[in-house]
Design an enzyme around this catalytic site. Sequence first.
Site, mmCIF file in Angstrom:
data_model
loop_
_atom_site.group_PDB
_atom_site.id
_atom_site.type_symbol
_atom_site.label_atom_id
_atom_site.label_comp_id
_atom_site.label_asym_id
_atom_site.label_seq_id
_atom_site.Cartn_x
_atom_site.Cartn_y
_atom_site.Cartn_z
ATOM 1 C CD GLU A 144 13.781 1.422 8.712
ATOM 2 O OE1 GLU A 144 14.177 2.458 9.272
ATOM 3 O OE2 GLU A 144 14.477 0.416 8.576
ATOM 4 C CD GLU A 185 9.523 13.133 11.781
ATOM 5 O OE1 GLU A 185 8.379 12.709 12.007
ATOM 6 O OE2 GLU A 185 10.340 12.525 11.070
ATOM 7 C CB CYS A 206 12.894 9.736 8.416
ATOM 8 S SG CYS A 206 13.912 8.756 7.300
ATOM 9 C CE LYS A 259 -1.933 3.194 2.635
ATOM 10 N NZ LYS A 259 -1.849 4.148 1.612
HETATM 11 P P1 NAP Z 1 2.197 8.326 7.809
HETATM 12 O O1 NAP Z 1 1.097 9.294 7.920
HETATM 13 O O2 NAP Z 1 2.511 7.484 8.989
HETATM 14 O O3 NAP Z 1 1.849 7.416 6.538
HETATM 15 C C1 NAP Z 1 2.701 6.400 6.089
HETATM 16 C C2 NAP Z 1 1.880 5.348 5.370
HETATM 17 O O4 NAP Z 1 0.968 4.764 6.303
HETATM 18 C C3 NAP Z 1 1.025 5.910 4.228
HETATM 19 O O5 NAP Z 1 0.934 4.946 3.206
HETATM 20 C C4 NAP Z 1 -0.334 6.068 4.904
HETATM 21 O O6 NAP Z 1 -1.421 6.027 4.019
HETATM 22 C C5 NAP Z 1 -0.344 4.841 5.786
HETATM 23 N N1 NAP Z 1 -1.285 4.911 6.900
HETATM 24 C C6 NAP Z 1 -1.724 6.006 7.575
HETATM 25 N N2 NAP Z 1 -2.586 5.631 8.555
HETATM 26 C C7 NAP Z 1 -2.702 4.280 8.482
HETATM 27 C C8 NAP Z 1 -3.443 3.297 9.209
HETATM 28 N N3 NAP Z 1 -4.239 3.634 10.231
HETATM 29 N N4 NAP Z 1 -3.334 1.999 8.860
HETATM 30 C C9 NAP Z 1 -2.518 1.636 7.827
HETATM 31 N N5 NAP Z 1 -1.805 2.511 7.105
HETATM 32 C C10 NAP Z 1 -1.862 3.818 7.437
HETATM 33 O O7 NAP Z 1 3.571 9.024 7.408
HETATM 34 P P2 NAP Z 1 3.839 10.036 6.217
HETATM 35 O O8 NAP Z 1 3.353 11.372 6.598
HETATM 36 O O9 NAP Z 1 3.383 9.451 4.934
HETATM 37 O O10 NAP Z 1 5.438 10.011 6.182
HETATM 38 C C11 NAP Z 1 6.238 10.812 6.965
HETATM 39 C C12 NAP Z 1 6.761 10.050 8.177
HETATM 40 O O11 NAP Z 1 7.512 8.918 7.744
HETATM 41 C C13 NAP Z 1 7.713 10.880 9.008
HETATM 42 O O12 NAP Z 1 7.430 10.681 10.357
HETATM 43 C C14 NAP Z 1 9.079 10.305 8.653
HETATM 44 O O13 NAP Z 1 10.058 10.489 9.627
HETATM 45 C C15 NAP Z 1 8.748 8.868 8.446
HETATM 46 N N6 NAP Z 1 9.776 8.223 7.611
HETATM 47 C C16 NAP Z 1 10.637 7.359 8.217
HETATM 48 C C17 NAP Z 1 11.639 6.761 7.463
HETATM 49 C C18 NAP Z 1 12.596 5.796 8.085
HETATM 50 O O14 NAP Z 1 13.285 5.097 7.340
HETATM 51 N N7 NAP Z 1 12.684 5.703 9.394
HETATM 52 C C19 NAP Z 1 11.761 7.045 6.107
HETATM 53 C C20 NAP Z 1 10.856 7.947 5.517
HETATM 54 C C21 NAP Z 1 9.856 8.514 6.310
HETATM 55 P P3 NAP Z 1 -2.020 7.385 3.345
HETATM 56 O O15 NAP Z 1 -0.904 8.015 2.619
HETATM 57 O O16 NAP Z 1 -3.057 6.831 2.433
HETATM 58 O O17 NAP Z 1 -2.528 8.205 4.476
#
Ligand code: NAP
Length: 486
Positions: free
Chosen positions: A255, A390, A289, A180
């Site tokens: 991650e 963050e 991140c 997804k």
């Molecule tokens: P996010 O809101 O957590 O979303 C990530 C993914 O999860 C998206 O595909 C999102 O879908 C999905 N999602 C959201 N709610 C969900 C639920 N209840 N059940 C299942 N899936 C769900 O994060 P983001 O805003 O896209 O990304 C930014 C974050 O990612 C930051 O915190 C960043 O630090 C972190 N990140 C970490 C790394 C690492 O390697 N540690 C790398 C890159 C990013 P939708 O898009 O459809 O809402």
Amino acid sequence: MTTVINDVKTYNLYINGEWVSPISESYFDVISPATGQVVSKAALGDEQDTKRAIDAAAAAFPEWSAKTGRERAEILTRLYQLMIENSEQLAKSISVEMGKPIQQARGEVMNAAEYVLWNLEEGKRVSGEVIPGAVKNRRLQVIRQPIGPVAAITPWNFPLGMVTRKLAPALAAGCTVVLKPAEQTPGSAILFFELAEKAGIPKGVINLVTGTPQQIGDALLSDKRIRKITFTGSTNVGKQLLRKAADQVKRVSMELGGHAPFIVFEDADLEHTIEQLARCKFQNCGQTCISANRIYVQESIKDQFLSLLKEKAESLRVGNGLEKGVDVGPLVSKAGLNKVEEQVNNAVEQGAKLVTGGEKYEVEGHEEGYFYKPTILADVQDTMMIATNETFGPVAPIFTFKTEEEVVAKANDTDYGLAAYCFTKDLSRSVRVSEALEYGMVGINDTVLSQVEGPFGGIKESGMGREGGTDGLADFLEKKFISTII
Ligand code: NAP
């Protein structure tokens, strides 16, 4: 298959080797953050679509997992080559949907392809162990087998890179996958799946469902056939998924978010430090991140450091990522822009000094875009929102410190533990500090931590598991101990 009407592409789901419309027959808009215009429409998948995808992944698992590492590597080599041949199209899709400058998108594509290459090689070398036992007529061995069908959920900030970091090791290890991708950026994942189909990945081995995140996530986590979830995204969502994964004791790789400290000692090579910091902070518009989020500068060099960083930040060109010469694109969404404004306003209200930036950036002809000026805040205090939350934007908050002991304590005073940086010419100090920092990754005079050869990942609330290196593939394999009396 993708259809295009009036330049707006429509993306379907990919299930069991076919491009199919969602059961809802509904599609959602994908918006360009640079123009505010609809650039594509993606299928609004739900639990039932996800169940179909799991059926396909489960049915394909026995045959795919039974192939040899070499057989899988042959198919993945074709996929790698197709990614290189189609790299410009992939890069353009990334830039249009999430806004990053095209040269950064090209870098992401090459990095994403490298994860395919690295893992297909690693997949050929999966081996076990023969252990000497305590009894003469007993033979002990360990074999490693693919975990099973895997669920992968990815974010928008590296829409292709995050996909191959998960799918490449999973596939090379012999797992099948339901992916997804993030709702803002499905395009490059769709293109990747089209290339995978051309490369000859058998039907059912990879499946893609876009749509309502909670419904898709719940369907994946409540199905016993899914043996592992690999997730990249926010700590908040990661925790929700971990709780649900616990019900069936699924394997997890998480991650999650970060809040990286970037420590600059007075003996650092300042020119090099500013180059590295600007890259780490403003690349991807700060939406990384491992972005430098808390910049600790030794008090004696504060003024010189600020003046150099200001000059650098003001030299960066903000604009539509597709245009030549742009260094900083828009934020991904209005919500992202609002969060940045909130953090900057809160800091300034509490006494931080605005060195440069601090406001939206108007790009002619792109009035609906989410642009923000590269920003530097000085005199930032630990009580300000930006010190603990963050930051996902082009904002560099500068704190000062006096001693090594003090700055290490401050750097570690967070729930996150993803990446940290230390700039110094003192070898002994660099060893001391890198060992004392409570982070999964540390850059010494370096900010490039996403290298396929190394294990990428965090500790504390930044997650568990590693992607890249030898660990990336190992996370998709189970060990089986076999004891035989002969
Ligand atoms: P996010 O809101 O957590 O979303 C990530 C993914 O999860 C998206 O595909 C999102 O879908 C999905 N999602 C959201 N709610 C969900 C639920 N209840 N059940 C299942 N899936 C769900 O994060 P983001 O805003 O896209 O990304 C930014 C974050 O990612 C930051 O915190 C960043 O630090 C972190 N990140 C970490 C790394 C690492 O390697 N540690 C790398 C890159 C990013 P939708 O898009 O459809 O809402």
